[in-house]
Motif scaffolding. Structure first.
Motif: not given
Length: 622
Positions: A302-330
Motif C-alpha cells: 500500500p502507498p507509504g508502506t513497505v512489504k517484506y516476507p516473514a521468516r516465521n509463518p505465525r506472522y503471515g507470509d508478508y508483513v506490511v510496515m511503515e516506510r520510516e525506520v525507527m532505528l537501525t543496527g548502527e
C-alpha cells in the motif's frame, strides 16, 4: 690494545644466553589442538572445560594436555586423527554455546613459557589456510549515508510540521526533497541548513514543484569512503576473533581492498559465510490496517508502506510496515543469545548506545500498545553455475524476524524473541556483536593453501638456509682459516639472534621472510670479510699482529656502517610502502642487518681479543 673490559664479555654472554633461550621454542614443533571459545552468554570457561573433558572421555579420545585461561580452553592431542574426532564430538556436545576451532598449538615446555618464550608465528604460505582478497563497495557506503540523511530529513520536517511531497535519494548521488509551496521550502531550507551544516543545499523549480537538493561535499564523500574501509577492517577482525582463528592477517590493500588471511583454517565455507555477510537490523512500526497481510507476493505494498516476507509463518507470509525506520543496527553496541526462562525459546539480548537508546525510547513511547517489527537485512555473495560457468553475485535479503506489541517505552536494553532456532539466535548475535559492515564487500580472490604445501615450503626454505650457511662456512674456513672459523661462529649466532627476535616480536614468518634470512646469511659475513682483508693489508704493510688486529677493526668500521645503513634504509622503505609479502622480507632483512653488525663487530672482536689479546703473537692464521 686488544683487550675488552669484563662488562663487554658479560653483555655478549647475556645476549647469547637470551638469544638461545628465546629461539629454543621454535625447535619443539606444534601439537594438533582444539580451541574452544565460549560464547559471551554461555557458562563459564571452567564449566565448558569440564563438559569437554567428559565428552572426550565418552568418545574414548585421550587428550595430551588441557590448557585453560580466562577466555578459552585449548586441548592438545597426539595426532590429527584424534584432533578431528574430538572436534566433531565437541561441536555436537557444545552446540552453539562455544566456538570449536581446529588449531596447532606450540609444544613449548612450561619452563620456557614461564619466561614468555614462544615460537614465532608461521604465515599462510607455510602453515596452510585460506586467503581472501575483498573489495569494498565504496559507492554503496555513500548511498547508505544518503539514505540516513533521507530518514533524518523526514524526521526533522515531520517534527516541525513542514509539509513536503516526497524525499528521495536521486541517482545515488544526492537527496531531493520536493514541496508544493515555496514557503514550505524556504522554511525547510533554513531548518535543514542549521541542522546539517555539512551539506550543500541548492534550490530548483521542476515540474511545477519546488525542489531542495542536498549534496555531499567531496571531502565528506571521501571521508565516508575511508571510514567504510576502516570500519570494515574492524568488523572483519571482530568476526574472525569470534571464529577462534589464531594469528589472522587483516589489512588494507590499496584504496578499497582488504586482505584477510586465516592460517590453519580448515572450514573455509564457514569462514567465508561469516566474514562476507553484511547483516543489520531495522525497527519499523507495523501498518495496523494491513496486519495480518492478506495479499499475495505480486501485489504491491500500500502507498507509504513497505512489504517484506516473514521468516516465521505465525506472522503471515508478508508483513506490511511503515516506510520510516525507527532505528537501525548502527546503534547496537552488544548482542548475545540466550534462552527465555519462561517460554524456553531462543532470544537475542540487545544493548544500544546512549544515542540509540534516546532515539528508541522516544519512538516507542509514542507507540505504546502498537506492533513493532524487526527486519533482518542480510547481504551475501552466492556462487552458482550458469551455462557451465561459475557466476558470483551479491544477494540481498530482507526478512521480518519478529513482530511484537510495545508494552512500555524501550531504552538501551531489550530483547528480540520469535527466532526459529538456537542456531539462528547465535548467528544473529554473532553478526550484530561483531558489528555490521559499513559497506558490502565482494570476495574477488580466494585461495586455499593446504598444510602439505605449507610443509613443503618450510622444508625447501629450511634447506635453502642450510645450504647457504654450509657454503659460506666452508668458504670462510678455507680462505681465512682460524679467523674464518670465528666468523662462522658469529654467523651461527646471527641466525640464533634473528630467530629469537622474531619470536620475541611474535612476528609472522612467511616464505619471503625466509628469503630475507637466506640473503642475510650471505650478507652477514661481508663485515668480517672487510675486517679480515684490512688486517691482511696491515700485516703486508709491516704492522705487528696486535696493531694489525686493532687497525683492521677500527678502519673497517666506517665502511661497514655505511654499507649496512644504506641497506637498512632500503629495507625500511620496503616495509613502509610494501604490502604483506614485501613487508615480511623487509622485517627479516632489517633484523638480520642489525644482528650481523652486532655479531661481526662486537662478537668476533671479543673472541679474537680473548684468543690473541693477552699473549705475544708473531703470526696470525689469517
Amino acid at each position: 690494545m686488544n683487550r675488552y673490559p669484563l662488562w663487554k664479555y658479560l653483555l655478549l654472554l647475556v645476549a647469547i644466553v637470551g638469544g638461545v633461550l628465546y629461539a629454543l621454542p621454535n625447535l619443539f614443533g606444534q601439537d594438533p589442538a582444539v580451541q574452544i571459545t565460549p560464547a559471551r552468554d554461555a557458562v563459564s570457561v571452567s564449566a565448558i572445560e569440564r563438559r569437554a573433558q567428559a565428552a572426550l572421555e565418552d568418545e574414548g579420545v585421550d587428550p595430551l594436555a588441557v590448557d585453560r585461561n580466562e577466555e578459552r580452553v585449548l586441548i592438545r592431542f597426539t595426532s590429527q586423527e584424534d584432533q578431528v574426532q574430538a572436534a566433531d564430538r565437541l561441536r555436537t556436545e557444545l552446540g552453539r554455546e562455544a566456538t570449536v576451532a581446529l588449531n596447532l598449538a606450540p609444544a613449548t615446555p612450561e619452563w620456557l613459557r614461564s619466561i614468555n618464550a614462544r615460537p614465532m608465528f608461521l604465515g599462510l604460505d607455510l602453515r596452510g589456510g585460506v586467503h581472501f582478497l575483498m573489495e569494498v563497495d565504496l559507492e554503496a557506503a555513500v548511498t547508505q549515508s544518503l539514505e540516513r540523511y533521507q530518514t533524518d530529513f523526514r524526521r526533522v520536517l515531520r517534527n516541525e510540521r513542514i509539509r513536503y511531497s516526497a524525499i528521495e535519494v536521486e541517482d545515488n548521488q544526492r537527496v531531493v526533497a520536493r514541496f508544493r509551496e515555496a514557503a514550505d521550502r524556504e522554511q525547510a531550507v533554513g531548518l535543514l541548513r542549521e541542522e546539517f551544516r555539512n551539506l550543500n543545499l541548492e534550490q530548483e523549480e521542476r515540474d511545477s514543484q519546488y525542489w531542495l537538493i542536498a549534496e555531499l561535499p567531496e571531502e565528506e564523500r571521501q571521508e565516508i569512503q575511508d571510514f567504510a574501509v576502516e570500519q570494515n577492517i574492524t568488523t572483519l577482525r571482530n568476526r574472525v576473533n569470534e571464529l577462534g582463528v589464531a594469528e589472522p592477517v587483516i589489512q588494507q590493500q590499496g584504496a578499497n581492498r582488504i586482505v584477510v588471511q586465516l592460517p590453519g583454517v580448515q572450514d573455509t565455507a564457514r569462514a567465508k559465510d561469516i566474514i562476507g555477510t553484511t547483516a543489520t537490523l531495522e525497527f519499523r512500526m507495523v501498518d495496523e490496517d494491513h496486519y495480518p497481510y492478506r495479499g499475495g507476493a505480486e501485489e504491491p505494498a500500500p502507498p507509504g508502506t513497505v512489504k517484506y516476507p516473514a521468516r516465521n509463518p505465525r506472522y503471515g507470509d508478508y508483513v506490511v510496515m511503515e516506510r520510516e525506520v525507527m532505528l537501525t543496527g548502527e546503534y547496537i553496541v552488544d548482542a548475545s543469545s540466550s534462552i527465555d526462562q519462561e517460554t524456553g525459546q531462543p532470544q537475542v539480548d540487545i544493548r544500544l548506545s546512549s544515542a540509540g537508546g534516546d532515539i528508541f525510547s522516544r519512538a516507542t513511547r509514542e507507540n505504546v500498545g502498537e506492533r513493532m517489527a524487526v527486519v533482518f537485512i542480510e547481504s551475501r555473495q552466492e556462487t552458482r553455475e550458469v551455462d557451465g560457468e561459475t557466476v558470483t553475485e551479491r544477494v540481498r535479503s530482507q526478512e521480518v524476524i519478529n513482530v511484537a506489541t510495545i508494552q512500555e517505552p524501550l531504552s538501551t536494553r531489550f530483547r528480540i524473541t520469535g527466532l526459529e532456532s538456537t542456531e539462528a539466535a547465535r548467528d544473529l548475535a554473532l553478526l550484530l556483536r561483531a558489528g555490521s559492515l559499513a559497506a558490502p564487500v565482494d570476495i574477488v580472490e580466494e585461495r586455499t593453501v593446504g598444510p602439505s604445501m605449507g610443509q613443503e615450503n618450510i622444508d625447501r626454505g629450511f634447506m635453502a638456509v642450510v645450504i647457504g650457511f654450509v657454503l659460506v662456512v666452508l668458504f670462510m674456513a678455507a680462505y681465512y682459516r682460524v679467523f674464518g672459523l670465528i666468523a662462522n661462529m658469529a654467523l651461527l649466532l646471527n641466525l640464533v639472534f634473528i630467530v629469537a627476535i622474531l619470536s620475541l616480536m611474535q612476528a609472522t614468518l612467511t616464505l619471503p621472510g625466509i628469503a630475507g634470512i637466506v640473503l642475510t646469511v650471505g650478507m652477514a659475513v661481508d663485515a668480517n670479510v672487510l675486517i679480515f682483508q684490512r688486517i691482511r693489508e696491515e700485516i703486508r704493510a709491516g704492522q705487528s699482529p696486535q696493531n694489525a688486529i686493532h687497525s683492521g677493526y677500527a678502519k673497517a668500521f666506517s665502511t661497514i656502517a655505511d654499507a649496512n645503513i644504506t641497506t637498512l634504509i632500503a629495507a625500511l622503505v620496503l616495509f613502509l610502502f610494501g604490502t604483506g609479502p614485501v613487508q615480511g622480507f623487509a622485517v627479516t632483512l632489517s633484523i638480520g642487518i642489525l644482528t650481523s653488525m652486532f655479531t661481526a663487530i662486537l662478537g668476533t672482536r671479543a673472541v679474537v681479543n680473548l684468543i690473541y689479546g693477552r699473549r705475544r703473537v708473531s703470526r696470525l692464521p689469517i
